[in-house]
Enzyme design. Structure first.
Site, short mmCIF file in Angstrom:
data_model
loop_
_atom_site.label_atom_id
_atom_site.label_comp_id
_atom_site.label_asym_id
_atom_site.label_seq_id
_atom_site.Cartn_x
_atom_site.Cartn_y
_atom_site.Cartn_z
N LYS A 252 5.88 5.70 -0.68
CA LYS A 252 6.06 6.18 -2.03
C LYS A 252 5.12 7.35 -2.35
CE LYS A 252 6.83 1.52 -3.80
NZ LYS A 252 6.25 0.45 -4.67
N ASP B 73 1.57 12.29 1.48
CA ASP B 73 0.45 12.31 0.53
C ASP B 73 -0.87 12.55 1.25
OD1 ASP B 73 0.54 9.81 1.79
OD2 ASP B 73 0.30 8.65 -0.05
N ASP C 127 -4.54 10.03 7.40
CA ASP C 127 -5.82 9.39 7.73
C ASP C 127 -5.89 9.23 9.25
OD1 ASP C 127 -8.17 7.97 7.75
OD2 ASP C 127 -7.35 6.16 6.86
N LYS D 288 -7.65 13.79 6.02
CA LYS D 288 -8.98 13.23 6.31
C LYS D 288 -9.21 13.37 7.81
CE LYS D 288 -8.68 9.46 2.90
NZ LYS D 288 -8.69 7.99 2.75
N PHE E 231 -11.82 6.58 0.00
CA PHE E 231 -10.54 6.12 -0.52
C PHE E 231 -10.27 6.83 -1.84
CE2 PHE E 231 -7.38 3.33 -2.38
CZ PHE E 231 -6.57 3.10 -1.27
N VAL E 232 -9.11 7.46 -1.91
CA VAL E 232 -8.76 8.20 -3.13
C VAL E 232 -7.47 7.68 -3.73
CG1 VAL E 232 -9.97 10.32 -2.44
CG2 VAL E 232 -7.56 10.01 -1.81
N ASP F 250 -2.00 5.31 -4.31
CA ASP F 250 -2.23 4.06 -5.03
C ASP F 250 -3.37 3.24 -4.46
OD1 ASP F 250 -0.76 3.34 -2.59
OD2 ASP F 250 -0.70 1.34 -3.48
N ARG G 39 -0.97 5.53 -9.23
CA ARG G 39 -0.14 6.63 -8.73
C ARG G 39 0.09 7.70 -9.79
NH1 ARG G 39 2.03 5.01 -3.75
NH2 ARG G 39 2.58 2.80 -3.59
P1 IMP Z 1 -2.20 7.02 8.53
O1 IMP Z 1 -2.42 8.49 8.57
O2 IMP Z 1 -1.22 6.53 9.55
O3 IMP Z 1 -3.50 6.25 8.60
O4 IMP Z 1 -1.52 6.59 7.17
C1 IMP Z 1 -1.80 7.22 5.96
C2 IMP Z 1 -1.28 6.28 4.88
O5 IMP Z 1 -2.34 5.37 4.54
C3 IMP Z 1 -0.93 7.04 3.63
O6 IMP Z 1 0.44 7.39 3.54
C4 IMP Z 1 -1.36 6.07 2.55
O7 IMP Z 1 -0.30 5.16 2.27
C5 IMP Z 1 -2.50 5.28 3.15
N1 IMP Z 1 -3.81 5.88 2.78
C6 IMP Z 1 -4.71 6.43 3.62
N2 IMP Z 1 -5.79 6.85 2.95
C7 IMP Z 1 -5.58 6.55 1.65
C8 IMP Z 1 -6.35 6.75 0.45
O8 IMP Z 1 -7.47 7.30 0.43
N3 IMP Z 1 -5.77 6.32 -0.71
C9 IMP Z 1 -4.55 5.73 -0.75
N4 IMP Z 1 -3.80 5.52 0.34
C10 IMP Z 1 -4.31 5.93 1.54
MG MG Z 2 -0.67 2.82 -0.40
#
Ligand code: IMP
Ligand code: MG
Length: 174
Positions: A42, A99, A102, A130, A151-152, A158, A164
């Site tokens: 989302k 969005d 990470d 990040k 964490f943001v 969210d 959100r």
């Molecule tokens: P990754 O890059 O596979 O670790 O996934 C990233 C997902 O983790 C994003 O789409 C978010 O749903 C969630 N996420 C990672 N960091 C944050 C944060 O700081 N705030 C909120 N959701 C986050």
């Molecule tokens: Mg989330």
């Protein structure tokens, strides 16, 4: 919605200006033809809606919804698609709009999965990155802001589905 744990990291005005720059960059690269913008639900819904209006010109909006196989705060990358694209993307210039990146696992996995469908191009556009969290290589064509490993929330992001709708990005400290 208690806001006592929130500290503004990126203001509405900073977001608006950066999105205008990204939109220009994207149109300069991909031209004024049809671009298929694929929002990852989302978290990208607010970013996508502002980005596509800033981009102008012909484009399609598609959405992809996924759930991680395993819960927790960080992702393994393995996801199940719960809502797929409505239309084929073969031969199309696509922009995967997310969005935040990470670990990069989710987006790296989805990019590979979508590339199997033979788009003409598949570029990643993230509002937030990040870099210190990356655990897998991923080419990010368009990046709004690079942030530290905090964490943001807000502007689509969210904490347990809350925040959100904040119009800005804030760090959350309990
Ligand atoms: P990754 O890059 O596979 O670790 O996934 C990233 C997902 O983790 C994003 O789409 C978010 O749903 C969630 N996420 C990672 N960091 C944050 C944060 O700081 N705030 C909120 N959701 C986050
Ligand atoms: Mg989330």
């Amino acid at each position: 919605m208690s806001e006592e744990h929130l500290v503004t990291l990126i203001s509405e005005e900073q977001i608006r200006r950066r999105i205008a720059e990204l939109a220009t960059e994207i149109r300069d690269d991909l031209g004024n033809g049809v671009i298929t913008c694929i929002g990852l639900l989302k978290g990208s819904f607010i970013f996508l809606s502002d980005l596509v209006r800033a981009m102008g010109g012909p484009l399609r909006c598609e959405f992809l919804d996924v759930v991680a196989y395993h819960g927790g705060t960080r992702s393994s990358g393995a996801v199940r698609i719960t809502a797929d694209l409505r239309h084929p993307i073969e031969g199309q210039d696509c922009l995967l709009v997310v969005d935040v990146i990470d670990t990069a696992r989710t987006v790296a996995y989805l990019k590979r999965l979508l590339e199997v469908r033979s788009p003409r191009s598949m570029k990643v556009c993230t509002l937030l990155d990040k870099p210190s969290g990356h655990e897998t290589p991923l080419e990010i064509a368009y990046k709004g802001f690079t942030i530290a490993d905090n964490f943001v929330v807000g502007y689509g992001l969210d904490l347990n589905e809350i925040y959100r709708n904040l119009p800005y990005i804030a760090t959350y400290s309990p």
